[in-house]
Enzyme design. Structure first.
Site, mmCIF file in Angstrom:
data_model
loop_
_atom_site.group_PDB
_atom_site.id
_atom_site.type_symbol
_atom_site.label_atom_id
_atom_site.label_comp_id
_atom_site.label_asym_id
_atom_site.label_seq_id
_atom_site.Cartn_x
_atom_site.Cartn_y
_atom_site.Cartn_z
ATOM 1 N N ARG A 237 0.829 -1.205 0.000
ATOM 2 C CA ARG A 237 0.000 0.000 0.000
ATOM 3 C C ARG A 237 0.873 1.269 0.000
ATOM 4 O O ARG A 237 0.557 2.256 -0.652
ATOM 5 C CB ARG A 237 -0.931 -0.024 1.228
ATOM 6 C CG ARG A 237 -1.974 1.082 1.230
ATOM 7 C CD ARG A 237 -3.067 0.838 2.239
ATOM 8 N NE ARG A 237 -2.684 1.203 3.601
ATOM 9 C CZ ARG A 237 -3.502 1.159 4.651
ATOM 10 N NH1 ARG A 237 -4.738 0.725 4.499
ATOM 11 N NH2 ARG A 237 -3.092 1.515 5.842
ATOM 12 N N ARG B 80 0.947 6.759 1.503
ATOM 13 C CA ARG B 80 0.430 7.356 2.743
ATOM 14 C C ARG B 80 1.566 7.422 3.770
ATOM 15 O O ARG B 80 2.179 6.404 4.075
ATOM 16 C CB ARG B 80 -0.725 6.465 3.238
ATOM 17 C CG ARG B 80 -1.502 7.070 4.362
ATOM 18 C CD ARG B 80 -2.693 6.197 4.678
ATOM 19 N NE ARG B 80 -2.755 5.971 6.106
ATOM 20 C CZ ARG B 80 -3.706 5.291 6.719
ATOM 21 N NH1 ARG B 80 -4.672 4.740 6.013
ATOM 22 N NH2 ARG B 80 -3.683 5.138 8.025
ATOM 23 N N ARG C 47 2.481 1.903 14.796
ATOM 24 C CA ARG C 47 1.011 1.753 14.780
ATOM 25 C C ARG C 47 0.601 0.368 15.278
ATOM 26 O O ARG C 47 -0.346 0.230 16.060
ATOM 27 C CB ARG C 47 0.476 1.982 13.364
ATOM 28 C CG ARG C 47 0.546 3.459 12.964
ATOM 29 C CD ARG C 47 0.379 3.650 11.463
ATOM 30 N NE ARG C 47 -0.952 3.325 11.000
ATOM 31 C CZ ARG C 47 -1.247 3.064 9.720
ATOM 32 N NH1 ARG C 47 -0.290 3.073 8.808
ATOM 33 N NH2 ARG C 47 -2.482 2.793 9.378
HETATM 34 P P1 AMP Z 1 -6.199 5.057 10.857
HETATM 35 O O1 AMP Z 1 -6.490 5.548 9.488
HETATM 36 O O2 AMP Z 1 -7.422 4.630 11.612
HETATM 37 O O3 AMP Z 1 -5.124 4.001 10.881
HETATM 38 O O4 AMP Z 1 -5.621 6.301 11.685
HETATM 39 C C1 AMP Z 1 -4.464 6.987 11.267
HETATM 40 C C2 AMP Z 1 -3.825 7.697 12.457
HETATM 41 O O5 AMP Z 1 -4.747 8.659 12.994
HETATM 42 C C3 AMP Z 1 -3.487 6.808 13.636
HETATM 43 O O6 AMP Z 1 -2.227 6.176 13.485
HETATM 44 C C4 AMP Z 1 -3.491 7.812 14.788
HETATM 45 O O7 AMP Z 1 -2.346 8.642 14.778
HETATM 46 C C5 AMP Z 1 -4.679 8.684 14.416
HETATM 47 N N1 AMP Z 1 -5.954 8.125 14.957
HETATM 48 C C6 AMP Z 1 -7.008 7.676 14.228
HETATM 49 N N2 AMP Z 1 -8.002 7.250 15.022
HETATM 50 C C7 AMP Z 1 -7.565 7.423 16.292
HETATM 51 C C8 AMP Z 1 -8.125 7.150 17.567
HETATM 52 N N3 AMP Z 1 -9.341 6.599 17.704
HETATM 53 N N4 AMP Z 1 -7.387 7.459 18.672
HETATM 54 C C9 AMP Z 1 -6.167 8.026 18.559
HETATM 55 N N5 AMP Z 1 -5.566 8.282 17.389
HETATM 56 C C10 AMP Z 1 -6.254 7.994 16.252
#
Ligand code: AMP
Length: 187
Positions: free
Chosen positions: A127, A133, A144
């Site tokens: 990806r 990204r 992550r």
């Molecule tokens: P995602 O697309 O859900 O993987 O989110 C990308 C990034 O956004 C994550 O690695 C966090 O830095 C932040 N993030 C998204 N959702 C959350 C959440 N519920 N709590 C804390 N950080 C978040």
């Protein structure tokens, strides 16, 4: 219907959420998408969270809880909500329980996409090459995954204790995963 799609980053939650949006008219509440939109708009919030997101760490519970609260208000009366990438900590799960309770509602179902970590790493490498990204780079992805294992995976017990957890094999092809999710929703 209040459905949590649960699983590590890149498990396929976004893909399945989008299908449920198209097929059932549910509203997808992806805090990751909301935060990326804030960054793209150049807002103060976007600037505040940029470095944390790029490192792979979690932004504060207060920020994401407020984003969800606002979206629930905006979409009152929707036939369903899919929580995608939220909640990610026990504090967030408790905040969500309270937000829903205040609206006379509750989490109905938590579907956990069960995946194999080495396969996830390979999926994200691909990806990253295709989409670029920034937080998909191998170093950030490691952070992550570690954040998921340390802070998010324990939520399984919270929802198992409430009898709401259903496991689905997230390594199967997209159509098979979709069918298993439909069976959990309709059964
Ligand atoms: P995602 O697309 O859900 O993987 O989110 C990308 C990034 O956004 C994550 O690695 C966090 O830095 C932040 N993030 C998204 N959702 C959350 C959440 N519920 N709590 C804390 N950080 C978040």
């Amino acid at each position: 219907m209040n459905l949590i799609l649960f699983g590590p980053p890149a498990a396929g939650k976004g893909t399945q959420a989008k299908r449920l949006v198209t097929g059932r008219g549910y509203v997808q509440l992806s805090t990751g998408d909301m935060l990326r939109a804030a960054r793209a708009s150049g807002s103060e919030l976007g600037k505040r969270v940029a470095a944390i997101m790029d490192s792979g760490g979690l932004v504060s519970d207060e920020i994401v809880n407020a984003l969800i609260d606002e979206k629930l208000d905006q979409h009152q009366g929707a036939p369903g909500f899919i929580y995608d990438g939220y909640p990610r900590t026990l504090k967030q799960a408790e905040a969500l329980d309270a937000l829903l309770k205040g609206r006379g509602s509750q989490i109905d179902l938590v579907i956990r996409l069960e995946v194999d970590e080495p396969a996830l790493v390979a999926r994200v490498e691909k990806r990253f090459k295709e989409e670029g990204r920034s937080d998909d780079n191998p170093e950030s992805f490691k952070v992550r995954l570690a954040a998921y294992n340390a802070q998010t995976a324990p939520l399984v017990d919270h929802y198992r204790g409430q009898g709401k957890l259903v496991g689905v094999d997230g390594m199967a092809d997209i159509a098979t995963v979709a069918a298993a999710i439909d069976a959990a929703l309709d059964g």
